[in-house]
Design a protein around this motif. Structure first.
Motif, mmCIF file in Angstrom:
data_model
loop_
_atom_site.group_PDB
_atom_site.id
_atom_site.type_symbol
_atom_site.label_atom_id
_atom_site.label_comp_id
_atom_site.label_asym_id
_atom_site.label_seq_id
_atom_site.Cartn_x
_atom_site.Cartn_y
_atom_site.Cartn_z
ATOM 1 N N LYS A 54 5.104 96.900 9.622
ATOM 2 C CA LYS A 54 4.677 95.674 8.939
ATOM 3 C C LYS A 54 4.064 96.058 7.558
ATOM 4 O O LYS A 54 3.419 97.146 7.596
ATOM 5 N N TYR A 55 4.205 95.185 6.652
ATOM 6 C CA TYR A 55 3.800 95.610 5.113
ATOM 7 C C TYR A 55 3.312 94.607 4.656
ATOM 8 O O TYR A 55 3.298 93.286 4.901
ATOM 9 N N GLN A 56 2.346 94.834 3.588
ATOM 10 C CA GLN A 56 1.903 93.721 2.625
ATOM 11 C C GLN A 56 2.799 93.433 1.332
ATOM 12 O O GLN A 56 3.334 94.298 0.918
ATOM 13 N N TRP A 63 2.526 100.507 1.346
ATOM 14 C CA TRP A 63 1.887 99.039 1.826
ATOM 15 C C TRP A 63 2.196 98.842 3.198
ATOM 16 O O TRP A 63 2.044 97.767 3.411
ATOM 17 N N ARG A 64 2.112 99.854 3.903
ATOM 18 C CA ARG A 64 2.239 99.491 5.462
ATOM 19 C C ARG A 64 0.611 99.029 5.943
ATOM 20 O O ARG A 64 -0.151 99.629 5.626
ATOM 21 N N VAL A 65 0.889 98.288 6.951
ATOM 22 C CA VAL A 65 -0.394 97.872 7.519
ATOM 23 C C VAL A 65 -0.151 97.631 9.127
ATOM 24 O O VAL A 65 0.827 97.569 9.590
ATOM 25 N N ARG A 109 2.107 89.032 4.744
ATOM 26 C CA ARG A 109 2.601 90.128 5.197
ATOM 27 C C ARG A 109 3.895 89.946 6.000
ATOM 28 O O ARG A 109 4.136 88.909 6.454
ATOM 29 N N SER A 138 -0.197 90.158 -2.402
ATOM 30 C CA SER A 138 -1.637 89.790 -2.128
ATOM 31 C C SER A 138 -2.472 89.428 -3.434
ATOM 32 O O SER A 138 -1.986 90.026 -4.371
ATOM 33 N N SER A 195 -2.843 86.240 0.990
ATOM 34 C CA SER A 195 -1.985 87.545 1.356
ATOM 35 C C SER A 195 -0.601 87.081 2.255
ATOM 36 O O SER A 195 -0.922 86.115 3.085
ATOM 37 N N GLY A 252 1.609 94.888 -3.906
ATOM 38 C CA GLY A 252 2.358 94.574 -2.868
ATOM 39 C C GLY A 252 3.842 94.936 -2.986
ATOM 40 O O GLY A 252 4.187 95.549 -4.158
ATOM 41 N N SER A 256 6.904 91.543 8.897
ATOM 42 C CA SER A 256 7.137 92.419 9.854
ATOM 43 C C SER A 256 8.814 92.827 9.906
ATOM 44 O O SER A 256 9.490 91.800 9.983
#
Length: 674
Positions: free
Chosen positions: A390-392, A528-530, A405, A395, A403, A497, A407
């Motif tokens: 999962k990445y931003q 930028w992975r979340v 995101r 934002s 924001s 991002g 996947s």
């Protein structure tokens, strides 16, 4: 993904047609530089125009930048004279074509130049100086006399004429008196009427554009009086088809007296008074200069326009630019005159609601995600990143208003991925866009169309889901990996991002979360992975290289991906948007999966870009083998679907034609552009 084989800083040879939209009207090197239009990869950045094969260094003549993958140029640091409506052209000198100027009292003036002396207005027009005294006009009952305002004309205390408000510094024109110009300066309105300049072309070659005051020459002519080396004799003047010797007076009409002064005709022309009778004005009598109003038999107290009656003094608004007022039974209208605007390459001319004149505004930013996946940032940088977590994506890193995101799913492979979901957060509202266009708002499945009061509207649009938010963020999602994010220009320089920072410079888009500028797409994307490791569908490790095509498969892949430049469907676009990056993405996608439709994601992304620049491709789905049965040559050999493909009509969503390997899920079909 590497950029096209092109210049990063220098454009060597540019196709002449590239300049036509920017240069020809203002007169510069039309017909001088020939060659091929240069591609480029430094999107949004300046490109130097320099090549040893050119006759001279043109870097001072043009400013060039990389736009849509091609070098585009316009007038540069060296200013050229105005060539639009030039009546007499002179031989070129250096960068610029030249319009014949005027000599007056020992001073040279460029064509179209105006100046004032002792209350008189002078204008140079291609070798002819016209001298006149403007006529003042006050459209109010009690004008004030002030010096140093618009030829010392009396002024009205309010910037309103015939019901039309005139904004500070703007001009307004009266349709019945197109030569009358009114301007609002320091909160007061002053109006003058000017005489038209004398033109060097014959009457039959003159025309007056609709709504304009003065005629123009239809075609420019070359100067016939050139200096002769070693001689300093006074030069004659040419007006129309007649030659006039030095110091000899002549007349071009009853209102105009001229004298030839060493190649420049100096003319004095009478300015006619302002008339208030509009279309009822009578033409000039024989031997007279100016039209006159007829005698009024009976004063009217109302105006009847399109069946509607307006009383004397009543005002009505036609639009944001034009209003009218009833005067003694005659409608008098005024129309604001918009200035000529030329916008920078990263701006566009836009008509704002309630305003008369369009303004240059920054272009909205568009970030696109498609295929395996490939990213085109707001500033135009193109890269590929196969991370499966999962990445931003984007934002608002300054004001934190929203924001987005995404996947990514690894598709049970060691090297590929695709975008499975996209999630938008605005305040406390969370909108999730999933497979097959399933939409959730704050965890609840919704049916479309759907309105989130004060936040956004969500609807279907041409086979995709379209979300329009109240804060200037828009998302287009097809449910199968294609995502397009559009942000208002108000977010310029505020974003971060995977989509970059939206500052009109593509070179610094790969800035990591900690602010470092990276050249490695894997390190950049990973920064930028979340969501932690649980959000990943395989271990977040650098892929062990991109899967390579066998030779036989690669040949067919190249054949699938050559329609960008080889097919007529894209012929109007290839000169406006460089297809190089999309063709590379097409090859990468087709090589990395087992289905023959995998190449279509790149075609759709390119088709979207083409549509934005006004070159929408026609019937591209069939041209790119993205609709209908697969090409017959694809089933020969062992590429992807290979021998499993049956020759039957199928659409893009026909998963049955794509075999599965090792009980794994095959790549989802690409999106459809309607």
């Amino acid at each position: 993904m590497p950029g096209p084989r092109s210049t990063h800083a220098v454009a060597c040879l540019l196709l002449l047609a590239m300049f036509s939209d920017y240069i020809v009207a203002d007169g510069s090197i039309y017909g001088v530089i020939k060659g091929h239009r240069a591609p480029c990869s430094n999107e949004g950045e300046t490109v130097r125009l320099q090549d040893e094969r050119l006759e001279q260094d043109w870097s001072s003549c043009f400013r060039c930048m990389c736009k849509n993958g091609f070098v585009e140029c316009w007038n540069g640091a060296k200013e050229c004279g105005i060539m639009k409506d030039c009546a007499v052209e002179m031989p070129r000198e250096g960068c610029c074509a030249r319009c014949k100027g005027c000599w007056y009292n020992g001073t040279e003036y460029a064509s179209h130049t105006e100046w004032n002396e002792d209350g008189r207005l002078f204008r140079c027009e291609a070798g002819v100086v016209t001298m006149s005294r403007p006529e003042c006009y006050a459209p109010c009952d009690n004008p004030k006399h002030q010096r140093h305002t618009h030829y010392n004309c009396p002024v009205c205390e309010e910037c309103v004429i015939n019901g039309q408000r005139v904004w500070e510094g703007r001009d307004v024109r009266i349709p019945e008196e197109p030569c009358l110009s009114c301007r609002c300066m320091r909160g007061t309105l002053s109006c003058i009427k000017r005489a038209c300049p004398v033109l060097p072309c014959i009457i039959s070659q003159q025309y007056t554009p609709p709504g304009e005051c003065c005629p123009k020459c239809t075609h420019p002519t070359a100067d016939k009086i050139l200096p002769i080396s070693g001689f300093s004799l006074p030069k004659p003047c040419i007006i129309g088809k007649e030659y006039h010797d030095h110091l000899i007076p002549f007349r071009v009409d009853p209102c105009t007296h001229c004298t030839c002064m060493n190649g420049t005709a100096v003319c004095t022309r009478q300015t006619c008074p302002v008339l208030t009778c509009g279309a009822r004005a009578l033409p000039p009598l024989p031997g007279k200069c100016c039209p006159e109003c007829p005698e009024i038999e009976e004063a009217q107290t109302a105006c009847v326009i399109a069946g509607k009656t307006y009383q004397d003094g009543e005002i009505w608004q036609l639009d944001a630019c034009k209003s009218c007022e009833c005067h003694g039974g005659e409608p008098r209208c005024a129309m604001e005159r918009c200035p000529t605007s030329s916008c920078a390459p990263d701006q566009t001319l836009r008509q704002l609601p309630g305003q008369c004149c369009p303004k240059c505004v920054d272009i909205d930013g568009i970030c696109t995600v498609f295929g395996d996946p490939h990213y085109k940032t707001f500033d135009g940088k193109f890269y590929s990143f196969q991370g499966s977590c999962k990445y931003q994506l984007v934002s608002d890193c300054k004001n934190h208003t929203f924001s987005i995101r995404i996947s990514n799913d690894a598709r049970n492979t060691s090297h590929s991925s695709w975008t499975r979901t996209a999630t938008l957060r605005i305040g406390s509202t969370k909108v999730n866009m999933g497979k097959k266009m399933r939409i959730k708002v704050n965890g609840q499945r919704i049916a479309l169309p759907y309105i989130i009061k004060g936040v956004a509207e969500i609807s279907r649009s041409n086979g995709s889901v379209l979300l329009k938010s109240e804060i200037g963020v828009q998302m287009l999602w097809d449910g199968d990996g294609f995502l397009e994010v559009t942000v208002s220009s108000s977010y310029k320089g505020k974003l971060c991002g995977l989509c970059g920072n939206f500052n009109s410079v593509a070179r610094d888009d790969m800035r990591a979360r900690d602010g470092r500028l990276l050249n490695d797409t894997w390190r950049f994307g990973t920064s930028w992975r979340v969501g932690g490791h649980r959000a990943c569908t395989r271990r977040p490790e650098r892929p062990n290289g991109i899967s390579r095509c066998r030779k036989s498969k690669h040949t067919k892949v190249q054949r699938l991906c050559r329609a960008f430049e080889a097919n007529e469907a894209f012929s109007k676009c290839v000169g406006k948007v460089n297809p190089h990056n999309y063709a590379e993405a097409c090859v990468l996608d087709a090589c990395s999966c087992s289905g023959f439709r995998c190449h279509c994601a790149a075609y759709r992304a390119y088709a979207r870009e083409c549509t934005r620049v006004g070159a929408e491709p026609q019937d591209w789905l069939r041209a790119a083998w993205c609709d209908g049965p697969p090409p017959p040559w694809l089933s020969r050999g062992r590429m992807g679907v290979g021998r499993s493909v049956k020759h039957r009509k199928t659409d893009l969503l026909a998963l049955g034609a794509i075999p599965k390997r090792n009980n794994s899920r095959s790549r989802p079909p690409p999106p459809i552009l309607h």
